[in-house]
Motif scaffolding. Structure first.
Motif, mmCIF file in Angstrom:
data_model
loop_
_atom_site.group_PDB
_atom_site.id
_atom_site.type_symbol
_atom_site.label_atom_id
_atom_site.label_comp_id
_atom_site.label_asym_id
_atom_site.label_seq_id
_atom_site.Cartn_x
_atom_site.Cartn_y
_atom_site.Cartn_z
ATOM 1 N N GLU A 21 -7.495 -27.050 94.182
ATOM 2 C CA GLU A 21 -7.070 -25.894 94.765
ATOM 3 C C GLU A 21 -8.418 -25.374 94.926
ATOM 4 O O GLU A 21 -8.672 -25.530 96.380
ATOM 5 N N LEU A 22 -9.396 -25.052 94.292
ATOM 6 C CA LEU A 22 -10.391 -24.860 94.483
ATOM 7 C C LEU A 22 -11.920 -25.076 95.020
ATOM 8 O O LEU A 22 -13.066 -24.827 95.710
ATOM 9 N N ASP A 27 -16.964 -22.625 99.888
ATOM 10 C CA ASP A 27 -18.126 -23.585 100.418
ATOM 11 C C ASP A 27 -18.734 -21.893 101.227
ATOM 12 O O ASP A 27 -18.031 -21.612 102.236
ATOM 13 N N GLY A 28 -19.416 -21.985 101.795
ATOM 14 C CA GLY A 28 -20.066 -21.541 103.542
ATOM 15 C C GLY A 28 -19.993 -20.439 102.915
ATOM 16 O O GLY A 28 -20.145 -19.588 103.728
ATOM 17 N N GLN A 29 -19.659 -19.147 102.084
ATOM 18 C CA GLN A 29 -18.925 -17.949 101.533
ATOM 19 C C GLN A 29 -20.534 -17.536 100.806
ATOM 20 O O GLN A 29 -20.598 -18.126 100.222
#
Length: 50
Positions: A21-22, A27-29
């Motif tokens: 789920e992770l 990504d991109g944070q």
């Protein structure tokens, strides 16, 4: 952030599991934005050591 391939040959410690789920959730944070900005400013001012 670069993506790493999942190495299924590694045995995780007891009680740990990889949660699908992770996958890609963060990504991109921009994590630790303030710390990165402060470090870049310090490098800009002082420069990198030789």
């Amino acid at each position: 952030m670069k993506t790493k391939e999942l190495n299924t040959g590694i045995k995780l410690p007891k009680g740990f599991k990889i949660s699908p789920e992770l996958d890609g959730k963060y990504d991109g944070q921009p994590l630790f934005k303030e710390k990165a900005a402060k470090a870049k400013e310090m490098i800009r001012i002082a420069g990198l050591p030789d």
